[in-house]
Structure formats: structure tokens, C-alpha cells
Design an enzyme around this catalytic site. Structure first.
Site, PDB file in Angstrom:
ATOM      1  N   PRO A  89       0.666  -1.219   0.107  1.00 32.95           N
ATOM      2  CA  PRO A  89       0.010  -0.091  -0.167  1.00 32.95           C
ATOM      3  C   PRO A  89       0.754   1.240  -0.095  1.00 32.95           C
ATOM      4  O   PRO A  89       0.407   2.415  -0.276  1.00 32.95           O
ATOM      5  CB  PRO A  89      -0.795  -0.070   1.370  1.00 32.95           C
ATOM      6  N   GLU A 116       3.117  -7.801   8.503  1.00 30.88           N
ATOM      7  CA  GLU A 116       3.217  -6.355   8.578  1.00 30.88           C
ATOM      8  C   GLU A 116       3.826  -5.815   7.488  1.00 30.88           C
ATOM      9  O   GLU A 116       4.079  -4.527   7.359  1.00 30.88           O
ATOM     10  CB  GLU A 116       3.971  -5.813   9.996  1.00 30.88           C
ATOM     11  N   ARG A 154      -4.009  -9.220 -20.054  1.00 27.80           N
ATOM     12  CA  ARG A 154      -5.163  -8.870 -21.081  1.00 27.80           C
ATOM     13  C   ARG A 154      -4.589  -7.999 -22.223  1.00 27.80           C
ATOM     14  O   ARG A 154      -4.976  -7.770 -23.118  1.00 27.80           O
ATOM     15  CB  ARG A 154      -6.338  -8.538 -20.479  1.00 27.80           C
TER      16      ARG A 154
HETATM   17  N1  ADE Z   1      -0.874  -5.468   0.288  1.00 21.72           N
HETATM   18  C1  ADE Z   1      -1.365  -5.004   1.292  1.00 21.72           C
HETATM   19  N2  ADE Z   1      -2.390  -3.977   0.782  1.00 21.72           N
HETATM   20  C2  ADE Z   1      -1.992  -3.903  -0.495  1.00 21.72           C
HETATM   21  C3  ADE Z   1      -2.575  -2.912  -1.535  1.00 21.72           C
HETATM   22  N3  ADE Z   1      -3.524  -2.009  -1.200  1.00 21.72           N
HETATM   23  N4  ADE Z   1      -1.988  -3.071  -2.656  1.00 21.72           N
HETATM   24  C4  ADE Z   1      -0.900  -3.753  -3.010  1.00 21.72           C
HETATM   25  N5  ADE Z   1      -0.419  -4.400  -1.913  1.00 21.72           N
HETATM   26  C5  ADE Z   1      -0.853  -4.702  -0.808  1.00 21.72           C
END
Ligand code: ADE
Length: 257
Positions: A89, A116, A154
Site C-alpha cells: 500500500p 506487517e 489482457r
Molecule cells: N498489500 C496489502 N495491501 C496492498 C495494496 N493495497 N496494494 C498492494 N499490495 C498490498
């Protein structure tokens, strides 16, 4: 194109790459996906892949050594240089533009974290970029890797049956897609915009473009703000906006003009 995935759940990645367009791309020899499990590269008796974080706190952190050894094995399986992407994230969000950029790569290695996350030194030393699939937290990178593989797969030349369908996707020109209708036994042509039944291909093209512009304006105005519309598009959008302003349709996030 070849994609290697480092994951504690290799079966998940194998299964989701067997279906749909990506499965077909694989069958057609357009792309291959290999899953590698860092646990197979753990050296202690318990095959540990994680440990408690330095400094304390909740959760576990993935150990750098099994990940590094696993990555080395994946790299060595093919002489082509690979772009190493850690799904997290903390990365910039995946966009259609990014998917196109990645689809042109000969080889990707996707690293999926769990717990984590992974030891930051592994990221510093081995990872070329981090990539997120959106502003929410998943319990691991596998679903994100599957999203990347699908979006990229794709786009491989020959993966889609209709040569045009990728270029007409939402976002390819920075706009949302227009609405689509097809034959329905129960509904007949009720509710279908008459222009789509008119056979006038130029008018249909114009209507679709106008719907794309209008929907983007209504639903994702920030996307529209990034585009420079030409005079024809501005005219189509203005007509859509004045029609919408006169209608009683429920308001979008933006104010009525
Ligand atoms: N791992 C955990 N959350 C994620 C996300 N939002 N995007 C990519 N990998 C992740």
C-alpha cells in the site's frame, strides 16, 4: 512475457492465472507465470519466514534472507533481466497507463508480502519499485499480484479475441467507458437509447463519446480535469451537461452547473 511471483501462497497464484483471459494468454504461449515460495528457501529447522519487528509492536515482519534466496532462484530461472515489484500500500497506485508500461516489459518479478510487510533492507537492495492497487490494506500482496497479472496479461498482443477491445477500455483515453446494451428477452429494447438502434454509426460513435465524457464528469471529475479536451469533445460535454442540468437525475459528487 514472463512473470515470476514470490509468495507464501503459490497455489493461489497458480489457480488465478489458469482462468479467463490470463489463462488463455498462457495457453496461447503469450505469457507464463511461475510462483516461488520463500519458505522453500528458509534455512532453519522450522522453515521460518518471519520474525518479530525490531522496536516492538504488533505483527511479524518477513525475513530478508529467505526472500533474497528465493528472488535469486527466480532470477536465475531465466536470463532475461527482470523488473522487481513489491506489492504494497506504500507504492503509487496502479493505473491503466502503468499497466501498459508493465505489459511492455519482457519480465516482471512480483513480490507478495504478508504479515506487517517485509524487512525494509530487502526492499532497498532488491526491489525496483513498489506498487499499490488502492488505498486500502489487504492481508497480503497475492490479490494485488493477481490484479497486476490480469491487467497486464489482457494487454498482451493476441490475448483478447477482439483486437479492438483493449483500446476501447475504460481509462485507455483517460475517460470512463460508455454504457453498453444488448438483446434481452424480457426487456426488449425498452430503456435502450434509440440512437443505438438507429444504424447511424457516426451518431453512435458521437453518443458513446459523449456518454464517456459525461460519465467521467459526473463520476470522476478529477480524471476529466487532467485532460485537454478538443473543441468537439467540449461541445459534446457541454450538451451533456446542459441536458443533465435540466433533468431531475440524482446529483453526482459535483454541483449542478
Ligand atoms: N498489500 C496489502 N495491501 C496492498 C495494496 N493495497 N496494494 C498492494 N499490495 C498490498
Amino acid at each position: 512475457m514472463r512473470i515470476d511471483v514470490l509468495t507464501l501462497f503459490p497455489d493461489f497464484i497458480r489457480q488465478c492465472t489458469q482462468v479467463g483471459v490470463v489463462g488463455r494468454a498462457f495457453e496461447r504461449g503469450l505469457m507464463s507465470v511461475e510462483a516461488w515460495n520463500p519458505r522453500d528457501y528458509a534455512t532453519d529447522n522450522y522453515r521460518r519466514v518471519d520474525d518479530r519487528p525490531f522496536g516492538g509492536g504488533p505483527g511479524m515482519v518477513m525475513l530478508p534472507e529467505p526472500l533474497t534466496a528465493c528472488l535469486q532462484a527466480a532470477r536465475a530461472a531465466d536470463p532475461a533481466p527482470a523488473r522487481v515489484i513489491y506489492l504494497s500500500p506504500q507504492g503509487p497506485a496502479l493505473t491503466q497507463r502503468k499497466a501498459r508500461e508493465l505489459a511492455a516489459c519482457e519480465r516482471l518479478i512480483l513480490v507478495c508480502g504478508r504479515y506487517e510487510g517485509v524487512d525494509e533492507r530487502f526492499i532497498d537492495r532488491e526491489v525496483d519499485e513498489e506498487l499499490s492497487i488502492g488505498d486500502y490494506v489487504l492481508s497480503g500482496g497475492e490479490l494485488a499480484a493477481a490484479v497486476v497479472i490480469d491487467a497486464v496479461g489482457r494487454l498482451q498482443e493476441g490475448a483478447l479475441n477482439d483486437a479492438d477491445s483493449a483500446s476501447q477500455d475504460s481509462f485507455e483515453d483517460g475517460l470512463l467507458d460508455c454504457p453498453h446494451y444488448t438483446r434481452s428477452e424480457s426487456l426488449g429494447t425498452e430503456g435502450v437509447p434509440p440512437v443505438l438502434l438507429s444504424g447511424d454509426h457516426a451518431a453512435i460513435r458521437r453518443w458513446r463519446r459523449q456518454q464517456s465524457l459525461g460519465r467521467t464528469w459526473l463520476r470522476r471529475p478529477e480524471l476529466l480535469a487532467q485532460l485537454e479536451l478538443d473543441a468537439a469533445d467540449r461541445k459534446l460535454l457541454a450538451a451533456f451537461q446542459s441536458e443533465w442540468a435540466e433533468s431531475d437525475q440524482p446529483g453526482p459528487d459535483v454541483e449542478k452547473p
